[in-house]
Design a protein around this motif. Sequence first.
Motif, PDB file in Angstrom:
ATOM      1  N   SER A  70      40.840  16.757  10.735  1.00 63.29           N
ATOM      2  CA  SER A  70      39.522  16.766  11.388  1.00 63.29           C
ATOM      3  C   SER A  70      38.509  15.988  10.558  1.00 63.29           C
ATOM      4  N   LEU A  71      38.658  16.060   9.227  1.00 59.52           N
ATOM      5  CA  LEU A  71      37.750  15.283   8.364  1.00 59.52           C
ATOM      6  C   LEU A  71      37.975  13.785   8.549  1.00 59.52           C
ATOM      7  N   ALA A  72      39.246  13.405   8.678  1.00 60.04           N
ATOM      8  CA  ALA A  72      39.561  11.984   8.877  1.00 60.04           C
ATOM      9  C   ALA A  72      38.955  11.482  10.191  1.00 60.04           C
ATOM     10  N   THR A  73      39.037  12.310  11.241  1.00 54.12           N
ATOM     11  CA  THR A  73      38.455  11.938  12.534  1.00 54.12           C
ATOM     12  C   THR A  73      36.935  11.805  12.413  1.00 54.12           C
ATOM     13  N   TYR A  74      36.350  12.771  11.700  1.00 49.47           N
ATOM     14  CA  TYR A  74      34.906  12.762  11.476  1.00 49.47           C
ATOM     15  C   TYR A  74      34.487  11.499  10.724  1.00 49.47           C
ATOM     16  N   ARG A  75      35.264  11.146   9.694  1.00 44.93           N
ATOM     17  CA  ARG A  75      34.934   9.964   8.894  1.00 44.93           C
ATOM     18  C   ARG A  75      35.081   8.692   9.701  1.00 44.93           C
ATOM     19  N   MET A  76      36.102   8.664  10.529  1.00 42.25           N
ATOM     20  CA  MET A  76      36.321   7.502  11.404  1.00 42.25           C
ATOM     21  C   MET A  76      35.127   7.353  12.348  1.00 42.25           C
ATOM     22  N   ALA A  77      34.694   8.483  12.897  1.00 45.05           N
ATOM     23  CA  ALA A  77      33.568   8.464  13.832  1.00 45.05           C
ATOM     24  C   ALA A  77      32.282   8.053  13.132  1.00 45.05           C
ATOM     25  N   ARG A  78      32.151   8.489  11.883  1.00 45.32           N
ATOM     26  CA  ARG A  78      30.939   8.162  11.136  1.00 45.32           C
ATOM     27  C   ARG A  78      30.871   6.666  10.841  1.00 45.32           C
ATOM     28  N   ARG A  79      32.035   6.058  10.666  1.00 44.44           N
ATOM     29  CA  ARG A  79      32.076   4.607  10.449  1.00 44.44           C
ATOM     30  C   ARG A  79      31.631   3.879  11.703  1.00 44.44           C
ATOM     31  N   ASP A  80      32.063   4.415  12.841  1.00 41.77           N
ATOM     32  CA  ASP A  80      31.716   3.788  14.112  1.00 41.77           C
ATOM     33  C   ASP A  80      30.569   4.596  14.723  1.00 41.77           C
ATOM     34  N   SER A  81      29.380   4.104  14.568  1.00 45.38           N
ATOM     35  CA  SER A  81      28.193   4.879  14.944  1.00 45.38           C
ATOM     36  C   SER A  81      28.158   5.248  16.425  1.00 45.38           C
ATOM     37  N   THR A  82      28.910   4.515  17.281  1.00 45.25           N
ATOM     38  CA  THR A  82      28.842   4.802  18.719  1.00 45.25           C
ATOM     39  C   THR A  82      29.465   6.153  19.067  1.00 45.25           C
TER      40      THR A  82
END
Lengths: 203, 191
Positions: free
Chosen positions: B99-111
């Motif tokens: 879940s942290l990896a998904t969160y970090r991925m999402a944080r990289r992609d601001s959309t």
Amino acid sequence: MDRKILMNKNTLAALKLELKEYNSALPVFEMKEQQLKQVVQAVEESILRLRQEIKQVAMETKKWAAVLADREVDPSNLVELEQVITKPREIAGARITEFVEIKFGDKDFDLFLTPLWVDTATDMLADQKTRQIMLDLERKKLDVLQEELYEARRMKNALKEVFIPETIENIRKIEIYLGDVERLAIGCAKLVKKKKTEKKMTV
Amino acid sequence: MIAGNLEYLINSLPDLAFRHDKEVQERVEYLLQTYAGHQSEQDDLVSFFVGEAIKFLSDREAEQLQIINLQSIHESRFQDSRIRLVREYAEFIYAFKGSLATYRMARRDSTTQHSSAKHTPIKQGTPLEEEVQVLQIQWEKLEELASGHHYDLEALIIYKLHLEILQRYWSFDEGKGMDIFKSITEKTEHG
């Protein structure tokens, strides 16, 4: 400038030509000095701004810097400087290097295995490093510009306070001398003529 | 460590609490080092603990305690462990890291940031605050799994993992961190 000058018409003509050149060069150096002063001021302001930003970011970083000591990650591997792109530019005869862009190596972290702090810290480290590199370039730019400004100011002062006044003085001396010579010649001619007339009358 | 049984060992271990407290840290370090007969500050506390604990375990149990560690607990060998506690914690860490990896991925992609940020238990903060939250979540899950385990292998595994979490937490040092920050950012190795 203490040099012996020949008191003749040729020297006078050469000095007048020199004076003309000096008078046309003076505004060029004055303009160059003015332009460089403005650029130097702008670069000094930029250095001050970058220094303040670096200090501010360092203070902000203090709040979370502890995590950089994490035994799980070596932070020195997070930011790898790949290339600093610059372009040469000429300002009032000074050749300077302008910052264009900075490239860091792509770090494709394993988001599953690396700690969460790595993402933000990497961006912050890269941003601060960029500011530091920009500051270094601005400092180098300032050194070049100040050197050029010093040279322009030296030339302007030399023209204004030495070359032009000395040339004017030399022209004045030659003109006086040539005037004296001419008057003497006329006087002599008149005297000879008078003597000839007196001689004729007595004969 | 004074010779005795597992119960004695566990009772004599210093209490661990999730705190970045110099006093607690020094007390735990002192006790573990004293029990193990070492005085060097450079040595690893987890190694001291494991070195002493295995004296009271069978070879098989000793091996299990030795191989378990926080960095690799998410791996499938632990998710398939015969020890229920290890299995549950490994599955939890695997899901949590995911879940942290998904969160970090999402944080990289601001959309996609807003939708994915809702699914993480981490509150946005400084990198330090976020990392402490991660450690605390890992700590609390162990606390939850610890109930009913007092004087068994599971209790030692929990103690070891707690100690690993604390050692990492205690390694967060502002002075050292700032030195590292400066050494990285002030090194401008361009031509």
